[in-house]
Design a protein around this motif. Structure first.
Motif, short mmCIF file in Angstrom:
data_model
loop_
_atom_site.label_atom_id
_atom_site.label_comp_id
_atom_site.label_asym_id
_atom_site.label_seq_id
_atom_site.Cartn_x
_atom_site.Cartn_y
_atom_site.Cartn_z
N VAL A 296 0.82 -1.22 0.00
CA VAL A 296 0.00 0.00 0.00
C VAL A 296 0.85 1.27 0.00
N THR A 297 2.16 1.09 -0.19
CA THR A 297 3.06 2.23 -0.38
C THR A 297 4.04 1.89 -1.48
N THR A 298 4.68 2.92 -1.97
CA THR A 298 5.85 2.75 -2.81
C THR A 298 6.90 3.70 -2.27
N ILE A 299 8.12 3.24 -2.20
CA ILE A 299 9.20 4.06 -1.67
C ILE A 299 10.13 4.39 -2.81
N ARG A 300 10.31 5.68 -3.06
CA ARG A 300 11.09 6.16 -4.19
C ARG A 300 12.32 6.91 -3.69
N TYR A 301 13.44 6.66 -4.36
CA TYR A 301 14.67 7.40 -4.06
C TYR A 301 14.51 8.80 -4.59
N GLY A 302 14.72 9.78 -3.73
CA GLY A 302 14.66 11.17 -4.17
C GLY A 302 13.40 11.87 -3.68
N ASP A 303 13.17 13.02 -4.26
CA ASP A 303 12.11 13.92 -3.83
C ASP A 303 10.94 13.83 -4.80
N TYR A 304 9.84 13.26 -4.33
CA TYR A 304 8.63 13.13 -5.14
C TYR A 304 7.53 13.94 -4.49
N GLU A 305 6.65 14.50 -5.31
CA GLU A 305 5.52 15.25 -4.80
C GLU A 305 4.24 14.67 -5.38
N ALA A 306 3.28 14.45 -4.51
CA ALA A 306 1.95 14.01 -4.90
C ALA A 306 0.98 14.62 -3.89
N LYS A 307 -0.23 14.83 -4.31
CA LYS A 307 -1.21 15.49 -3.45
C LYS A 307 -2.07 14.43 -2.77
N PRO A 308 -1.98 14.31 -1.45
CA PRO A 308 -2.86 13.37 -0.75
C PRO A 308 -4.33 13.67 -1.07
N GLY A 309 -5.08 12.61 -1.33
CA GLY A 309 -6.48 12.75 -1.72
C GLY A 309 -6.68 12.70 -3.23
N SER A 310 -5.61 12.96 -3.99
CA SER A 310 -5.75 12.92 -5.44
C SER A 310 -5.80 11.48 -5.93
N GLU A 311 -6.46 11.28 -7.05
CA GLU A 311 -6.54 9.95 -7.66
C GLU A 311 -5.69 9.93 -8.91
N ILE A 312 -4.90 8.87 -9.02
CA ILE A 312 -4.00 8.69 -10.16
C ILE A 312 -4.10 7.25 -10.64
N TYR A 313 -3.54 6.99 -11.80
CA TYR A 313 -3.50 5.63 -12.32
C TYR A 313 -2.19 4.97 -11.92
N LEU A 314 -2.28 3.70 -11.55
CA LEU A 314 -1.10 2.88 -11.27
C LEU A 314 -0.81 2.10 -12.53
N VAL A 315 0.35 2.33 -13.12
CA VAL A 315 0.71 1.76 -14.42
C VAL A 315 1.90 0.83 -14.22
N ILE A 316 1.73 -0.43 -14.66
CA ILE A 316 2.83 -1.38 -14.52
C ILE A 316 3.75 -1.31 -15.73
N THR A 317 5.03 -1.53 -15.45
CA THR A 317 6.03 -1.59 -16.52
C THR A 317 6.52 -3.03 -16.60
N PRO A 318 6.99 -3.52 -17.70
CA PRO A 318 7.28 -2.76 -18.94
C PRO A 318 6.10 -2.63 -19.89
N SER A 319 4.93 -3.17 -19.56
CA SER A 319 3.81 -3.15 -20.52
C SER A 319 3.11 -1.79 -20.61
N ASP A 320 3.38 -0.88 -19.65
CA ASP A 320 2.73 0.43 -19.61
C ASP A 320 1.20 0.30 -19.66
N THR A 321 0.69 -0.51 -18.73
CA THR A 321 -0.74 -0.78 -18.63
C THR A 321 -1.26 -0.36 -17.27
N ALA A 322 -2.32 0.43 -17.26
CA ALA A 322 -2.94 0.84 -15.99
C ALA A 322 -3.70 -0.36 -15.42
N ILE A 323 -3.39 -0.70 -14.17
CA ILE A 323 -4.06 -1.83 -13.52
C ILE A 323 -5.06 -1.37 -12.48
#
Length: 194
Positions: free
Chosen positions: A29-56
């Motif tokens: 239920v989390t992803t941990i990324r190296y570096g500085d990422y910004e996202a807005k809590p409450g916003s909805e986004i698509y989770l896209v798997i690689t390498p197929s670039d498909t939203a799951i």
């Protein structure tokens, strides 16, 4: 770590396909990324798997937290789908190279709000201005009298609406389905529906 621009997460987030089942089961239920990422809590986004670039899935961002690698805990690891912090840091090292205790990471929490069992190609979402194929099909059916699209497009939109994107692709082929979606999207736009 050098301070540079932060990475903005607005429409979608890429995740390696090896995590797909853990995410859909709710084990990750989390992803941990190296570096500085910004996202807005409450916003909805698509989770896209690689390498197929498909939203799951569509996910809601639940938290964004900055930490140093040395501050990561076993709880952080568990929420990210790992047994302990050592396993987590080892996996992060495979992805980003050797990490040091003072390196900054960003923990992005999310919850799945909608699964896409058939998956949606990212390039289709981009072409539809991040509107889902099912939404395009629904809007088409609600407004078809004013759109005047051809019979094949009508069949494809009905198939998407009634039986899902996967069934439509298996019946008509990906190129025809993508073409019908784009044609319908543009017709809806020109008619002022979207």
């Amino acid at each position: 770590m050098k301070r540079g621009k932060s990475v903005q997460i607005r429409k979608f987030m890429l995740i390696d396909s090896s995590y797909k089942s853990r995410i859909l089961r709710g084990d990750k239920v989390t992803t941990i990324r190296y570096g500085d990422y910004e996202a807005k809590p409450g916003s909805e986004i698509y989770l896209v798997i690689t390498p197929s670039d498909t939203a799951i899935a569509k996910v809601k961002i639940t938290k964004v937290e900055k930490k140093k690698v040395k501050e990561l805990t076993n709880e952080d690891a568990r929420l990210d789908g790992f047994s302990d912090v050592r396993e987590l840091v080892r996996e992060l090292g495979k992805i980003y190279g050797e990490l040091h205790g003072d390196d900054e990471v960003t923990i992005i929490g999310f919850e799945v709000v909608k699964r896409f069992d058939d998956g949606i190609p990212l390039k289709w979402l981009k072409g539809l201005n991040y509107r889902e194929p099912a939404e395009i099909a629904r809007l088409y059916l609600e407004n078809r009298e004013k759109l005047n699209l051809n019979r094949e497009t009508d069949f494809i939109m009905r198939r998407i609406y009634n039986e899902g994107l996967g069934r439509a692709v298996r019946t008509f082929g990906p190129k025809k389905v993508q073409g019908a979606l784009l044609k319908t999207y543009h017709a809806l736009y020109e008619a002022g529906v979207i």
